[in-house]
Design an enzyme around this catalytic site. Structure first.
Site, PDB file in Angstrom:
ATOM      1  CG  ASN A 209     -66.707 -31.357   9.099  1.00 39.69           C
ATOM      2  OD1 ASN A 209     -65.903 -30.265   8.911  1.00 39.69           O
ATOM      3  ND2 ASN A 209     -67.049 -31.878  10.087  1.00 39.69           N
TER       4      ASN A 209
ATOM      5  CD  GLU B 179     -68.080 -23.942   5.585  1.00 43.48           C
ATOM      6  OE1 GLU B 179     -68.755 -22.897   5.033  1.00 43.48           O
ATOM      7  OE2 GLU B 179     -67.393 -23.825   6.713  1.00 43.48           O
TER       8      GLU B 179
ATOM      9  CG  HIS C 245     -68.316 -26.740  10.393  1.00 43.32           C
ATOM     10  ND1 HIS C 245     -67.194 -27.105  10.135  1.00 43.32           N
ATOM     11  CD2 HIS C 245     -68.625 -25.459   9.620  1.00 43.32           C
ATOM     12  CE1 HIS C 245     -66.506 -26.461   9.402  1.00 43.32           C
ATOM     13  NE2 HIS C 245     -67.262 -25.529   8.844  1.00 43.32           N
TER      14      HIS C 245
HETATM   15  C1  DQA Z   1     -65.185 -28.850  12.994  1.00 45.25           C
HETATM   16  C2  DQA Z   1     -64.890 -27.469  13.457  1.00 45.25           C
HETATM   17  C3  DQA Z   1     -63.543 -26.976  13.284  1.00 45.25           C
HETATM   18  O1  DQA Z   1     -63.552 -25.929  13.715  1.00 45.25           O
HETATM   19  C4  DQA Z   1     -62.423 -27.972  13.821  1.00 45.25           C
HETATM   20  O2  DQA Z   1     -61.148 -27.609  13.452  1.00 45.25           O
HETATM   21  C5  DQA Z   1     -62.763 -29.663  13.540  1.00 45.25           C
HETATM   22  C6  DQA Z   1     -64.551 -29.962  13.266  1.00 45.25           C
HETATM   23  C7  DQA Z   1     -66.538 -29.473  13.251  1.00 45.25           C
HETATM   24  O3  DQA Z   1     -67.094 -30.275  12.443  1.00 45.25           O
HETATM   25  O4  DQA Z   1     -67.295 -28.995  14.219  1.00 45.25           O
HETATM   26  O5  DQA Z   1     -61.934 -30.328  13.248  1.00 45.25           O
HETATM   27  O6  DQA Z   1     -65.102 -28.948  11.463  1.00 45.25           O
END
Ligand code: DQA
Length: 146
Positions: free
Chosen positions: A75, A99, A101
Site C-alpha cells: 500500500n 497493490e 488500498h
Molecule cells: C491510500 C489511498 C491514497 O490515495 C492515500 O494517499 C493514502 C491511503 C489507501 O489505502 O486508501 O494514504 O493508499
C-alpha cells in the site's frame, strides 16, 4: 521457494485508527498486521510487515523483498500517485506484487486517479477497508500455489 511475504506500507499509514476514520476505518496498522499474520500463518506463510514515511526506505524494502520473499503486498499510500522510484523498484524485482488500498482512489480527488504503481504490479485491490489487505494476501497466495 521462500515462505515469506512482505507487506509494505507507505506514508501516514502509521496513523490509521485516528487518521480520517470515515475514509480509512477504525483499525490501527497494528490491528491490520495482526490480521495479516494470522491469515498468512494459516496458509503456511511468514510475514515481514513494514511501514515507512520515507520513499527511499520503501525502495530498499522492495529490493529486500525481491531477494528474500515469495511475493509482496504494497500500500504505497500517497506515493502511489507520485513515485517513479517505487514504480522502478517494483519493475526491477521478479516476484508477484499486489497493490492494495483501503479506500477506492477512483472515487476520490482527481490527483488520486493516477497510480504510478499499477503498471508495475500483478494486480490491484482497493476499496474494501482493512479487508483489502486480506483480499490481497488471498490473491497472492493463490497465485503462488499455482
Ligand atoms: C491510500 C489511498 C491514497 O490515495 C492515500 O494517499 C493514502 C491511503 C489507501 O489505502 O486508501 O494514504 O493508499
Amino acid at each position: 521457494m521462500s515462505k515469506t511475504l512482505y507487506i509494505l506500507n507507505g506514508p501516514n499509514l502509521n496513523l490509521l485508527g485516528n487518521r480520517e476514520p470515515e475514509i480509512y476505518g477504525a483499525k490501527t496498522l497494528n490491528d491490520i498486521e495482526a490480521d495479516c499474520r494470522a491469515f498468512a500463518k494459516d496458509a503456511g506463510y511468514d510475514i515481514i510487515f513494514k511501514q515507512s514515511n520515507i520513499e527511499g526506505e520503501i525502495v530498499n524494502h522492495i529490493q529486500d523483498a525481491g531477494s528474500n520473499a515469495a511475493g509482496l503486498i504494497i500500500n504505497p499510500a500517497a506515493y502511489t500517485h507520485t513515485s517513479v522510484a517505487i514504480h522502478d523498484a517494483l519493475k526491477a524485482i521478479d516476484i508477484p506484487c499486489v497493490e492494495i488500498h483501503l479506500s477506492q482512489p477512483a472515487k476520490r480527488e482527481s490527483f488520486r486517479q493516477i497510480s504510478f504503481v499499477s503498471q508495475a504490479v500483478t494486480g490491484t485491490i482497493s476499496g474494501f477497508g482493512a479487508n483489502s489487505y486480506i483480499l490481497g494476501l488471498q490473491a497472492l497466495i493463490n497465485l503462488l500455489r499455482k
